[in-house]
Design an enzyme around this catalytic site. Structure first.
Site, PDB file in Angstrom:
ATOM      1  N   CYS A 271     -32.059 -23.398   4.771  1.00  0.00           N
ATOM      2  CA  CYS A 271     -30.584 -22.618   4.481  1.00  0.00           C
ATOM      3  C   CYS A 271     -29.992 -22.131   3.787  1.00  0.00           C
ATOM      4  O   CYS A 271     -30.567 -22.209   2.286  1.00  0.00           O
ATOM      5  CB  CYS A 271     -29.534 -24.727   4.605  1.00  0.00           C
TER       6      CYS A 271
ATOM      7  N   HIS B 128     -24.100 -24.450   4.186  1.00  0.00           N
ATOM      8  CA  HIS B 128     -23.410 -25.962   4.777  1.00  0.00           C
ATOM      9  C   HIS B 128     -23.096 -26.319   2.764  1.00  0.00           C
ATOM     10  O   HIS B 128     -23.250 -24.935   2.029  1.00  0.00           O
ATOM     11  CB  HIS B 128     -24.522 -26.807   4.792  1.00  0.00           C
TER      12      HIS B 128
END
Length: 417
Positions: free
Chosen positions: A168, A160
């Site tokens: 992430c 992202h």
């Protein structure tokens, strides 16, 4: 009803049948937009592929709607975007910096460990998130079949934007927008899912040797097989899981149970031959790199030990000179420091403890007296004879055993922890 009316009505029905899927998709899009009114307002998920990227796509012999493939290298903090060419092979389009990732090299094992995943993942259209709280994102699909076979847990593991990570892979907004647009156009061109293969580092023999003592080494050996398949074919390998192990480009078997024994399968003969050749060359490089690293460790240990011995001997020498009433820093150094060497008269008048107090050790010595050899049978002779030096000889270099080439090619590897 006239024949003309029947013909017109029939044509309208056929046209509606052809438009049915498109109308359904439009209705679904309108419904999704109603739930997320910001989708059509910001339009960030609809940003076109930049002109420079379009030009690069043409130069590598691909098209905007051709399938894509992504590789992630955690330690190097880079994401590679590849595009399929007309011959079915993939060419590197662009390498993007990863702004941040959580944890260290090694797989994600449980919810909350803040580790970014490593492994082989597939991204479908439904995993693309245009309304991400982190600008844009797509879900890696962790845990996959392999992860679940080990009972690993976690959710919402993404690639992202916004450069902020808690498990992430985070990008800056501009790079994730480009990557998102590449995925969107690939789906539009008919790609059902694109592969994301996440590695701890570039899996060269030298990097494998550097990390050979890690608890994750067996897992990384398994990942390297998939890495090697792509290095040889320039096509993302077909990935299956059995015996809690990743299997790549298997032929002759249709069913794979992630936790059960692997079925009989083969690998395309020319690919298998290339893998064997590559493995033989890389085993030699691995052993050479590991031996060099081991020798460096041994040399460092010897240097540290030698420094410790020299420091102890210097301290003992100073004590010996002080006990004999001499200035341990030498005559000139003593004058500079205001500690002249004692005369015979002052030596007789001054106790040894007083001399020791004057002659405190100093980190900087301008000029020191030449060292004199200790007399035979003196203090240092007794010291060296009484205390053996365990660091006098270097350790013999460790010869690493030859790696079995067939272990990861012809036979089924053991489950990877």
């Amino acid at each position: 009803m006239s024949k003309a009316d029947v013909s017109v009505r029939t044509g309208n029905i056929k046209q509606m049948n052809r438009l049915g899927p498109l109308l359904a998709l439009t209705v679904a899009s309108i419904a999704l937009t109603a739930c997320n009114p910001g989708m059509l307002e910001d339009g960030k998920h609809l940003q076109p592929i930049p002109a420079k990227i379009k030009d690069k796509i043409r130069k590598i012999g691909s098209t905007e709607k051709a399938p894509i493939y992504i590789r992630i290298f955690k330690e190097e903090a880079v994401l590679e975007a590849w595009k399929e060419r007309k011959d079915g092979t993939y060419a590197l389009l662009k390498t993007y910096p990863i702004c941040a990732y959580s944890g260290e090299i090694g797989p994600k094992k449980r919810e909350g460990d803040r580790q970014a995943p490593e492994g082989f993942y597939a991204i479908t259209r439904g995993q693309m998130n245009p309304q991400s709280s982190y600008y844009l994102s797509f879900n890696l699909g962790y845990p996959n079949k392999f992860d679940r076979s080990y009972g690993r847990t976690g959710k919402h593991l993404m690639v992202h934007g916004s450069c902020s990570s808690r498990g992430c892979y985070a990008m800056e907004d501009a790079p994730i927008a480009e990557i998102y647009s590449l995925g969107r156009e690939a789906f539009s061109g008919g790609q059902r899912s694109f592969k994301v293969h996440a590695f701890p580092f570039r899996m060269t023999p030298e990097n494998m040797a550097r990390n050979r003592n890690s608890e994750h080494f067996a897992f990384w050996q398994n990942l390297k097989n998939g890495y090697d398949h792509f290095q040889i074919t320039h096509k993302p390998p077909k990935v299956e899981v059995c015996n809690r192990t990743y299997i790549f480009d298997p032929q002759g078997a249709s069913h794979f149970d992630a936790t059960g024994p692997c079925p009989d399968y083969t690998v395309e003969p020319s690919l298998l031959a290339s893998l064997k050749t590559l493995r033989q060359k890389e085993n030699i490089r691995f052993q050479q790199a590991a031996l060099k690293l081991e020798q460096k460790v041994q040399e460092k240990e010897v240097e540290t030990a030698d420094a410790m011995v020299e420091s102890q001997l210097e301290l003992l020498e100073r004590k010996q000179k002080i006990s004999e009433g001499k200035n341990p820093d030498g005559f000139l150094a003593g004058l500079i420091k205001g500690n002249p060497a004692p005369t015979a008269a002052s030596q007789a008048a001054l106790p040894v403890s007083g001399i020791a107090a004057q002659s405190a050790p100093s980190a900087s010595i301008a000029l020191a007296e030449p060292e004199t050899e200790a007399p035979s049978g003196g203090f240092f002779s007794k010291l060296t004879s009484a205390i053996p030096n365990p660091f006098g000889q270097k350790k013999q270099p460790i010869i690493l055993p030859q790696t079995d080439v067939s272990e990861t090619i012809n036979t089924l590897p053991q489950p990877r922890q």
